[in-house]
Motif scaffolding. Structure first.
Motif, PDB file in Angstrom:
ATOM      1  N   ILE A   5       0.843  -1.200   0.000  1.00  0.00           N
ATOM      2  CA  ILE A   5       0.000   0.000   0.000  1.00  0.00           C
ATOM      3  C   ILE A   5       0.872   1.241   0.000  1.00  0.00           C
ATOM      4  CG2 ILE A   5      -1.761   1.281   1.269  1.00  0.00           C
ATOM      5  CD1 ILE A   5      -2.420  -1.504   2.602  1.00  0.00           C
ATOM      6  N   ALA A   6       0.586   2.165  -0.892  1.00  0.00           N
ATOM      7  CA  ALA A   6       1.249   3.474  -0.909  1.00  0.00           C
ATOM      8  C   ALA A   6       0.321   4.490  -0.267  1.00  0.00           C
ATOM      9  CB  ALA A   6       1.574   3.881  -2.333  1.00  0.00           C
ATOM     10  N   TYR A   7       0.879   5.333   0.563  1.00  0.00           N
ATOM     11  CA  TYR A   7       0.110   6.424   1.182  1.00  0.00           C
ATOM     12  C   TYR A   7       0.582   7.727   0.552  1.00  0.00           C
ATOM     13  CZ  TYR A   7      -1.801   9.544   4.777  1.00  0.00           C
ATOM     14  OH  TYR A   7      -2.482  10.546   5.446  1.00  0.00           O
ATOM     15  N   ILE A   8      -0.284   8.379  -0.176  1.00  0.00           N
ATOM     16  CA  ILE A   8       0.053   9.607  -0.903  1.00  0.00           C
ATOM     17  C   ILE A   8      -0.557  10.796  -0.167  1.00  0.00           C
ATOM     18  CG2 ILE A   8      -0.152  10.821  -3.101  1.00  0.00           C
ATOM     19  CD1 ILE A   8      -0.419   8.076  -4.461  1.00  0.00           C
ATOM     20  N   HIS A   9       0.302  11.744   0.225  1.00  0.00           N
ATOM     21  CA  HIS A   9      -0.170  12.864   1.059  1.00  0.00           C
ATOM     22  C   HIS A   9       0.490  14.173   0.637  1.00  0.00           C
ATOM     23  CE1 HIS A   9       3.672  13.021   3.290  1.00  0.00           C
ATOM     24  NE2 HIS A   9       3.666  11.700   3.132  1.00  0.00           N
ATOM     25  N   GLY A  10      -0.049  15.252   1.150  1.00  0.00           N
ATOM     26  CA  GLY A  10       0.449  16.578   0.809  1.00  0.00           C
ATOM     27  C   GLY A  10       1.555  17.062   1.731  1.00  0.00           C
ATOM     28  N   ARG A  11       1.917  18.311   1.559  1.00  0.00           N
ATOM     29  CA  ARG A  11       2.946  18.959   2.364  1.00  0.00           C
ATOM     30  C   ARG A  11       2.307  19.987   3.288  1.00  0.00           C
ATOM     31  NH1 ARG A  11       8.083  17.898   0.171  1.00  0.00           N
ATOM     32  NH2 ARG A  11       8.014  17.043  -1.935  1.00  0.00           N
ATOM     33  N   PRO A  12       2.996  20.345   4.369  1.00  0.00           N
ATOM     34  CA  PRO A  12       4.380  20.014   4.716  1.00  0.00           C
ATOM     35  C   PRO A  12       4.561  18.576   5.215  1.00  0.00           C
ATOM     36  CG  PRO A  12       3.410  21.350   6.444  1.00  0.00           C
ATOM     37  CD  PRO A  12       2.411  21.313   5.331  1.00  0.00           C
ATOM     38  N   ALA A  13       3.469  17.940   5.639  1.00  0.00           N
ATOM     39  CA  ALA A  13       3.538  16.552   6.094  1.00  0.00           C
ATOM     40  C   ALA A  13       2.135  15.976   6.077  1.00  0.00           C
ATOM     41  CB  ALA A  13       4.130  16.475   7.504  1.00  0.00           C
ATOM     42  N   ALA A  14       2.057  14.676   6.243  1.00  0.00           N
ATOM     43  CA  ALA A  14       0.755  14.028   6.347  1.00  0.00           C
ATOM     44  C   ALA A  14       0.039  14.511   7.601  1.00  0.00           C
ATOM     45  CB  ALA A  14       0.935  12.516   6.403  1.00  0.00           C
ATOM     46  N   PHE A  21      -3.331   6.373  10.904  1.00  0.00           N
ATOM     47  CA  PHE A  21      -4.224   5.443  10.210  1.00  0.00           C
ATOM     48  C   PHE A  21      -3.449   4.665   9.140  1.00  0.00           C
ATOM     49  CE2 PHE A  21      -8.102   8.446  10.916  1.00  0.00           C
ATOM     50  CZ  PHE A  21      -8.243   7.959  12.209  1.00  0.00           C
ATOM     51  N   ALA A  22      -2.676   5.402   8.327  1.00  0.00           N
ATOM     52  CA  ALA A  22      -1.934   4.785   7.229  1.00  0.00           C
ATOM     53  C   ALA A  22      -0.874   3.824   7.755  1.00  0.00           C
ATOM     54  CB  ALA A  22      -1.293   5.865   6.360  1.00  0.00           C
ATOM     55  N   SER A  23      -0.196   4.211   8.823  1.00  0.00           N
ATOM     56  CA  SER A  23       0.833   3.340   9.409  1.00  0.00           C
ATOM     57  C   SER A  23       0.232   2.042   9.928  1.00  0.00           C
ATOM     58  CB  SER A  23       1.561   4.072  10.543  1.00  0.00           C
ATOM     59  OG  SER A  23       2.278   5.172  10.046  1.00  0.00           O
ATOM     60  N   SER A  24      -1.007   2.119  10.420  1.00  0.00           N
ATOM     61  CA  SER A  24      -1.643   0.931  10.996  1.00  0.00           C
ATOM     62  C   SER A  24      -1.902  -0.155   9.961  1.00  0.00           C
ATOM     63  CB  SER A  24      -2.960   1.310  11.689  1.00  0.00           C
ATOM     64  OG  SER A  24      -3.980   1.596  10.748  1.00  0.00           O
ATOM     65  N   VAL A  25      -1.947   0.234   8.668  1.00  0.00           N
ATOM     66  CA  VAL A  25      -2.164  -0.763   7.609  1.00  0.00           C
ATOM     67  C   VAL A  25      -0.879  -1.027   6.827  1.00  0.00           C
ATOM     68  CG1 VAL A  25      -4.625  -0.274   7.414  1.00  0.00           C
ATOM     69  CG2 VAL A  25      -3.022   1.011   5.983  1.00  0.00           C
ATOM     70  N   GLY A  26       0.240  -0.548   7.366  1.00  0.00           N
ATOM     71  CA  GLY A  26       1.540  -0.836   6.768  1.00  0.00           C
ATOM     72  C   GLY A  26       1.842  -0.091   5.486  1.00  0.00           C
ATOM     73  N   ALA A  27       1.237   1.087   5.305  1.00  0.00           N
ATOM     74  CA  ALA A  27       1.447   1.845   4.067  1.00  0.00           C
ATOM     75  C   ALA A  27       2.817   2.522   4.048  1.00  0.00           C
ATOM     76  CB  ALA A  27       0.348   2.893   3.914  1.00  0.00           C
ATOM     77  N   ASN A  63       5.179  -1.084  -7.686  1.00  0.00           N
ATOM     78  CA  ASN A  63       5.493  -1.593  -6.348  1.00  0.00           C
ATOM     79  C   ASN A  63       4.249  -1.799  -5.484  1.00  0.00           C
ATOM     80  OD1 ASN A  63       8.109  -1.304  -7.173  1.00  0.00           O
ATOM     81  ND2 ASN A  63       8.507   0.563  -6.006  1.00  0.00           N
ATOM     82  N   TYR A  64       3.079  -1.279  -5.929  1.00  0.00           N
ATOM     83  CA  TYR A  64       1.919  -1.233  -5.042  1.00  0.00           C
ATOM     84  C   TYR A  64       0.658  -1.801  -5.700  1.00  0.00           C
ATOM     85  CZ  TYR A  64       5.085   1.939  -2.672  1.00  0.00           C
ATOM     86  OH  TYR A  64       6.191   2.482  -2.052  1.00  0.00           O
TER      87      TYR A  64
END
Length: 356
Positions: A5-14, A21-27, A63-64
């Motif tokens: 899973i890829a987690y695509i987010h904006g700046r300056p940070a997620a 949430f994204a980390s919990s699914v291993g993104a 990769n995803y």
């Protein structure tokens, strides 16, 4: 968890909570503008559009299997239209003001149309709260992708460890929210709340209003100029604060009448301390506040908000205590841990539903 899973987010940070949430699914995390950076820079529309296409075509797509996107970005949609295999899916997490701005005409007609076209091309939409889901269905009607509702949760450091008495006998109103500029002013509804406070103050001069958060001096001056001199003296811009609990426990009512805030964690934090909270119908946490009483939900109207402020302060003390206890008990259910676990369960359901 099937595939990568890829987690695509904006700046300056997620967004901090969305990142959990994204980390919990291993993104694995990626900036949406990783190749041609524009989000935190002053760039032209042409440059931004070019960045969408360059990033879409150069993203490490092979990769995803699934792409989780934080807020409504165009790049992943372009990637899906031109680059992805059929089994690769894109899922958007809507937890910002974007949906309401589309609904309320805050964007230009073309910009709103473009956002609609993007939203309907996602394979699933994660809606932060019931209000977000309702907005997706209003905006897209029958062309809406499948929607899934998640909740938000209070970070552990903001859950009170001990019961501190709220000053229910006083008439102190509190709002917590950051600016610093005009867009955030409109979104947070601070102008509306100050107008409502002005009307309420005319009926009860014992009222006071404390505003915690980072707001530009010119914004503060602009807002205070709307008020008569006696009302200005009853309004305190306290600035950014690290310890919110001292302001919450010193208050009698929390006010948060936003224009399209997806959830509003400060509402949950205030309630967890036992501070009764009055919100607008376009504040996502109305689903939590409504469990205490529907009377704490107002339309975006200064007269009605003012009436509800006066109604609350005229309640018997024993009723205020009941509302305080109910607020605390209900809000404490919405922990960060529960929100993360619920999001993970929902995400697994999405993956199952998207399988052919």
């Amino acid at each position: 968890m099937p595939g990568k899973i890829a987690y695509i987010h904006g700046r300056p940070a997620a967004h901090p909570m969305h990142a959990k949430f994204a980390s919990s699914v291993g993104a694995e995390f990626h900036y949406v503008d990783f190749k041609m950076r524009w989000q935190d820079r002053d760039t032209s529309i042409l440059y931004r559009g070019l960045s969408w296409f360059v990033c879409a075509f150069s993203f490490p797509k092979k990769n995803y299997d699934l792409f989780l996107v934080d807020n409504l970005h165009f790049m992943p949609v372009i990637m899906k239209m031109f680059c992805l295999r059929k089994k690769q899916k894109i899922v958007v997490h809507m937890g910002s003001h974007t949906l309401f701005f589309m609904y309320a005409g805050r964007f230009s007609r073309f910009n709103t149309w473009l956002h609609r076209q993007a939203l309907k091309r996602y394979d699933a939409v994660i809606c932060e709260g019931q209000m977000a889901e309702a907005l997706v269905h209003k905006l897209l009607e029958r062309s809406s992708p499948p929607t899934y509702v998640v909740i938000n949760g209070i970070p552990e450091q903001h859950i009170p460890l001990s019961e501190k008495k709220i000053r229910l006998e006083d008439k102190k109103i509190l709002f917590m929210g950051h600016g610093p500029g005009a867009d955030r002013l409109w979104y947070k509804g601070l102008d509306l709340m100050i107008d409502a406070f002005t009307l309420a103050y005319k009926q009860d001069t014992q009222l006071s209003f404390t505003i915690v958060g980072n707001w530009q001096p010119e914004i503060q001056q602009q807002l205070l100029q709307r008020c008569p001199p006696d009302v200005r003296k009853a309004i305190d811009f306290a600035g950014q604060q690290s310890d919110l609990s001292q302001f919450i426990t010193a208050s009698s009512l929390y006010l948060h009448c936003a224009r399209g805030e997806a959830y509003g964690l400060t509402v949950l934090i205030a309630m967890a301390h036992g501070l009764p909270s009055l919100v607008s119908e376009w504040t996502g946490t109305k689903e939590v506040v409504g469990r205490v009483t529907k009377e704490f939900i107002s339309v975006l109207d200064k007269e009605q908000i003012a009436q509800k402020i006066i109604w609350y302060f005229n309640l018997p003390h024993v009723e205020k205590e009941r509302l305080s206890a109910a607020s605390s008990n209900i809000a404490r259910e919405y922990t960060e841990r529960r929100a993360i676990d619920f999001h993970k369960e929902t995400f697994l359901r999405i993956i199952h539903d998207l399988q052919p």
